[in-house]
Design an enzyme around this catalytic site. Structure first.
Site, PDB file in Angstrom:
ATOM      1  N   VAL A  79       0.856  -1.190   0.000  1.00 14.59           N
ATOM      2  CA  VAL A  79       0.000   0.000   0.000  1.00 14.59           C
ATOM      3  C   VAL A  79       0.890   1.238   0.000  1.00 14.59           C
ATOM      4  CG1 VAL A  79      -1.826   1.276   1.209  1.00 14.59           C
ATOM      5  CG2 VAL A  79      -1.774  -1.231   1.328  1.00 14.59           C
ATOM      6  N   GLY A  84       1.479   5.430   0.185  1.00 13.92           N
ATOM      7  CA  GLY A  84       0.827   6.519   0.924  1.00 13.92           C
ATOM      8  C   GLY A  84       0.162   5.991   2.178  1.00 13.92           C
ATOM      9  N   ALA A  85       0.807   4.995   2.784  1.00 10.61           N
ATOM     10  CA  ALA A  85       0.190   4.289   3.917  1.00 10.61           C
ATOM     11  C   ALA A  85       0.335   5.048   5.239  1.00 10.61           C
ATOM     12  CB  ALA A  85       0.803   2.891   4.042  1.00 10.61           C
ATOM     13  N   SER A 118      -0.962   7.714   6.272  1.00  9.76           N
ATOM     14  CA  SER A 118      -2.055   8.597   6.692  1.00  9.76           C
ATOM     15  C   SER A 118      -3.373   8.171   6.054  1.00  9.76           C
ATOM     16  CB  SER A 118      -1.653  10.015   6.253  1.00  9.76           C
ATOM     17  OG  SER A 118      -2.710  10.905   6.245  1.00  9.76           O
ATOM     18  N   ILE A 129      -6.532   7.351   4.046  1.00  7.55           N
ATOM     19  CA  ILE A 129      -7.071   6.160   3.383  1.00  7.55           C
ATOM     20  C   ILE A 129      -6.020   5.042   3.330  1.00  7.55           C
ATOM     21  CG2 ILE A 129      -7.911   5.282   1.154  1.00  7.55           C
ATOM     22  CD1 ILE A 129      -9.130   8.150   0.715  1.00  7.55           C
ATOM     23  N   TYR A 147      -4.923  18.440  -9.880  1.00  6.75           N
ATOM     24  CA  TYR A 147      -5.384  17.257  -9.138  1.00  6.75           C
ATOM     25  C   TYR A 147      -6.353  16.434  -9.982  1.00  6.75           C
ATOM     26  CZ  TYR A 147      -7.348  14.355  -5.472  1.00  6.75           C
ATOM     27  OH  TYR A 147      -7.764  13.268  -4.733  1.00  6.75           O
ATOM     28  N   ALA A 189      -6.816  16.471 -13.177  1.00  8.17           N
ATOM     29  CA  ALA A 189      -6.146  15.925 -14.370  1.00  8.17           C
ATOM     30  C   ALA A 189      -5.319  14.696 -14.006  1.00  8.17           C
ATOM     31  CB  ALA A 189      -5.255  16.993 -15.002  1.00  8.17           C
TER      32      ALA A 189
HETATM   33  N1  LIG Z   1      -9.371  12.541   1.162  1.00 15.12           N
HETATM   34  C1  LIG Z   1     -10.228  12.578   0.170  1.00 15.12           C
HETATM   35  O1  LIG Z   1     -11.301  13.168   0.276  1.00 15.12           O
HETATM   36  C2  LIG Z   1      -9.931  11.882  -1.132  1.00 15.12           C
HETATM   37  C3  LIG Z   1     -10.931  11.887  -2.114  1.00 15.12           C
HETATM   38  C4  LIG Z   1     -10.670  11.253  -3.326  1.00 15.12           C
HETATM   39  C5  LIG Z   1      -9.456  10.625  -3.538  1.00 15.12           C
HETATM   40  N2  LIG Z   1      -8.511  10.649  -2.570  1.00 15.12           N
HETATM   41  C6  LIG Z   1      -7.242  10.006  -2.866  1.00 15.12           C
HETATM   42  O2  LIG Z   1      -6.948   9.047  -1.877  1.00 15.12           O
HETATM   43  C7  LIG Z   1      -5.550   8.969  -1.667  1.00 15.12           C
HETATM   44  C8  LIG Z   1      -5.248   9.156  -0.181  1.00 15.12           C
HETATM   45  O3  LIG Z   1      -5.799  10.391   0.249  1.00 15.12           O
HETATM   46  P1  LIG Z   1      -5.785  10.822   1.794  1.00 15.12           P
HETATM   47  O4  LIG Z   1      -6.895  11.768   1.985  1.00 15.12           O
HETATM   48  O5  LIG Z   1      -5.679   9.605   2.650  1.00 15.12           O
HETATM   49  O6  LIG Z   1      -4.444  11.682   1.794  1.00 15.12           O
HETATM   50  P2  LIG Z   1      -3.301  11.866   2.904  1.00 15.12           P
HETATM   51  O7  LIG Z   1      -2.650  13.179   2.593  1.00 15.12           O
HETATM   52  O8  LIG Z   1      -3.858  11.656   4.252  1.00 15.12           O
HETATM   53  O9  LIG Z   1      -2.308  10.671   2.565  1.00 15.12           O
HETATM   54  C9  LIG Z   1      -1.489  10.666   1.434  1.00 15.12           C
HETATM   55  C10 LIG Z   1      -0.201   9.961   1.811  1.00 15.12           C
HETATM   56  O10 LIG Z   1       0.626   9.928   0.628  1.00 15.12           O
HETATM   57  C11 LIG Z   1       1.962  10.177   1.058  1.00 15.12           C
HETATM   58  N3  LIG Z   1       2.768  10.675  -0.052  1.00 15.12           N
HETATM   59  C12 LIG Z   1       2.706  11.905  -0.620  1.00 15.12           C
HETATM   60  N4  LIG Z   1       3.653  12.017  -1.561  1.00 15.12           N
HETATM   61  C13 LIG Z   1       4.313  10.842  -1.610  1.00 15.12           C
HETATM   62  C14 LIG Z   1       5.393  10.349  -2.374  1.00 15.12           C
HETATM   63  N5  LIG Z   1       6.014  11.114  -3.298  1.00 15.12           N
HETATM   64  N6  LIG Z   1       5.815   9.077  -2.168  1.00 15.12           N
HETATM   65  C15 LIG Z   1       5.228   8.300  -1.224  1.00 15.12           C
HETATM   66  N7  LIG Z   1       4.209   8.713  -0.456  1.00 15.12           N
HETATM   67  C16 LIG Z   1       3.759   9.975  -0.639  1.00 15.12           C
HETATM   68  C17 LIG Z   1       1.832  11.203   2.165  1.00 15.12           C
HETATM   69  O11 LIG Z   1       2.999  11.251   2.972  1.00 15.12           O
HETATM   70  C18 LIG Z   1       0.598  10.708   2.902  1.00 15.12           C
HETATM   71  O12 LIG Z   1       0.923   9.811   3.948  1.00 15.12           O
HETATM   72  C19 LIG Z   1      -4.919  10.038  -2.553  1.00 15.12           C
HETATM   73  O13 LIG Z   1      -4.478   9.462  -3.766  1.00 15.12           O
HETATM   74  C20 LIG Z   1      -6.064  10.967  -2.819  1.00 15.12           C
HETATM   75  O14 LIG Z   1      -5.924  11.686  -4.024  1.00 15.12           O
HETATM   76  C21 LIG Z   1      -8.723  11.264  -1.378  1.00 15.12           C
END
Ligand SMILES: NC(=O)c1ccc[n+]([C@@H]2O[C@H](COP(=O)([O-])OP(=O)(O)OC[C@H]3O[C@@H](n4cnc5c(N)ncnc54)[C@H](O)[C@@H]3O)[C@@H](O)[C@H]2O)c1
Length: 266
Positions: free
Chosen positions: A12, A14-15, A17, A19, A162, A164
Site C-alpha cells: 500500500v 501513501g500508507a 495517513s 485512506i 489534481y 487531471a
Molecule cells: N481525502 C479525500 O477526500 C480523497 C478523495 C478522493 C481521492 N482521494 C485520494 O486518496 C488517496 C489518499 O488520500 P488521503 O486523503 O488519505 O491523503 P493523505 O494526505 O492523508 O495521505 C497521502 C499519503 O501519501 C503520502 N505521499 C505523498 N507524496 C508521496 C510520495 N512522493 N511518495 C510516497 N508517499 C507519498 C503522504 O505522505 C501521505 O501519507 C490520494 O491518492 C487521494 O488523491 C482522497
C-alpha cells in the site's frame, strides 16, 4: 509457499495517513501480509505500529516519484514471499490554485506523485506479478488497485492539476486492465468522494484563501450537498479496497468502484 487459505501479500503506497493507513489495517485484518510505503518516515512508523497488531507488516520509506527507489522497494517487498498479490496505489497530493495562477511547478508536482507514481509502482509490481504462479485462493496472478477520485470526472477550476492527475490514473488503469488480463493480473479503480480524515483537512484552508470564502462555510456547504450530510470515512474506502482485493478472479478488472456518498449523483 502459498496456500488456498492465505490471502497473500499486499503493498500500500501513501500508507502513512488517511485512506492508505485505513486500507493497510483492513488488508492486514483480512489476512494479508502488508508492505506499507510512504515518503514520510515518521507517519509510516505510526502506521506500521498499528498494522502490526493485525498481522505481518513491513515498512518501506520510499518516494513514489523516484523510479530507482520504487524499483528497489517493490523488489524487496516481492522478495519476502516471492510474490505480491495486491498493490494499492494510494499515495497522493492535493492542489488548490486558481487556474490562471497555477504554476508549472505545482502542476508537475501533482502529476509526478499522483500519476507518475501510480505508473511507476504499478509497472514495477506487474512485472513481477506476471511471472508468479496464480494464487490458489485469489485465482489470479495479481491485482493493481488505483485510487483515483470523483475529481477525475468533470472540471475542477481550482483543482485542475489534481483532477487531471486522477483522470490520467483512470486512463492508465483501463489500459492496464486490457494489457494485463492475458497475464491474469487485474487492474481496477476506486473513486473516493470527500474523506475528511486525510488531505482534505488542509484543502479547505487553501480553498478559503483562493475563493475568499470562510473555511467553515465551505466545509458546511460541501457537507450539506451530500445526501446524508456526511463525508466518507477512510474506513469506508478501505472496505471497498479490501472487497476488491479479496474477491477471487478477474471479474473486477476494469471496474470503477465509487465510494462517494452519492456525490456523483448530484
Ligand atoms: N481525502 C479525500 O477526500 C480523497 C478523495 C478522493 C481521492 N482521494 C485520494 O486518496 C488517496 C489518499 O488520500 P488521503 O486523503 O488519505 O491523503 P493523505 O494526505 O492523508 O495521505 C497521502 C499519503 O501519501 C503520502 N505521499 C505523498 N507524496 C508521496 C510520495 N512522493 N511518495 C510516497 N508517499 C507519498 C503522504 O505522505 C501521505 O501519507 C490520494 O491518492 C487521494 O488523491 C482522497
Amino acid at each position: 509457499v502459498i496456500t488456498s487459505t492465505m490471502p497473500g501479500a499486499a503493498l500500500v503506497t501513501g500508507a502513512g495517513s488517511g485512506i492508505g493507513r485505513a486500507a493497510s489495517v483492513a488488508l492486514a485484518a483480512a489476512g494479508f501480509d502488508v508492505h506499507v510505503l510512504d515518503v514520510d518516515e515518521g507517519a509510516l512508523k505510526e502506521t506500521a505500529a498499528i498494522v502490526e497488531k493485525q498481522g505481518r507488516c513491513v515498512a518501506h520509506t520510499c518516494d513514489v516519484t523516484d523510479p530507482d527507489q520504487v524499483d528497489d522497494t517493490v523488489l524487496r517487498a516481492h522478495d519476502e514471499r516471492q510474490r505480491l498479490d495486491v498493490v494499492v496505489n494510494n499515495a497522493g497530493v492535493y492542489q488548490v490554485d486558481d487556474l490562471l495562477e497555477l504554476s508549472y511547478a505545482n502542476w508537475r508536482r501533482v502529476l509526478a506523485v499522483n500519476a507518475d507514481g501510480t505508473f511507476l509502482v504499478s509497472q514495477a509490481a506487474a512485472r513481477r506479478m506476471v511471472t508468479q504462479p496464480v494464487h490458489p485462493a485469489l485465482q489470479r496472478r495479481g491485482m493493481v488497485i488505483n485510487i483515483s477520485s470523483v475529481a477525475a470526472e468533470g472540471g475542477r477550476p481550482n483543482r485542475t492539476a489534481y483532477g487531471a492527475s486522477k483522470a490520467l490514473v483512470r486512463h492508465l488503469t483501463m489500459s492496464q486492465a486490457m494489457a494485463w488480463r492475458e497475464h491474469e493480473v487485474a487492474a481496477c479503480l476506486v473513486y473516493p468522494g470527500e474523506v475528511f480524515e486525510g488531505m482534505l483537512q488542509n484543502v479547505y484552508q487553501r480553498l478559503s484563501e483562493v475563493t475568499g470564502r470562510p473555511r467553515e462555510e465551505l466545509i458546511e456547504g460541501a457537507q450539506r450537498a451530500l445526501p446524508r450530510q456526511q463525508f466518507q470515512t477512510a474506513a469506508e474506502v478501505a472496505q471497498r479496497i479490501t472487497f476488491l482485493a479479496t474477491t477471487p478472479g478477474m471479474s473486477h478488472s476494469g471496474t470503477v468502484l465509487w465510494c462517494d456518498s452519492h456525490l456523483s449523483a448530484i
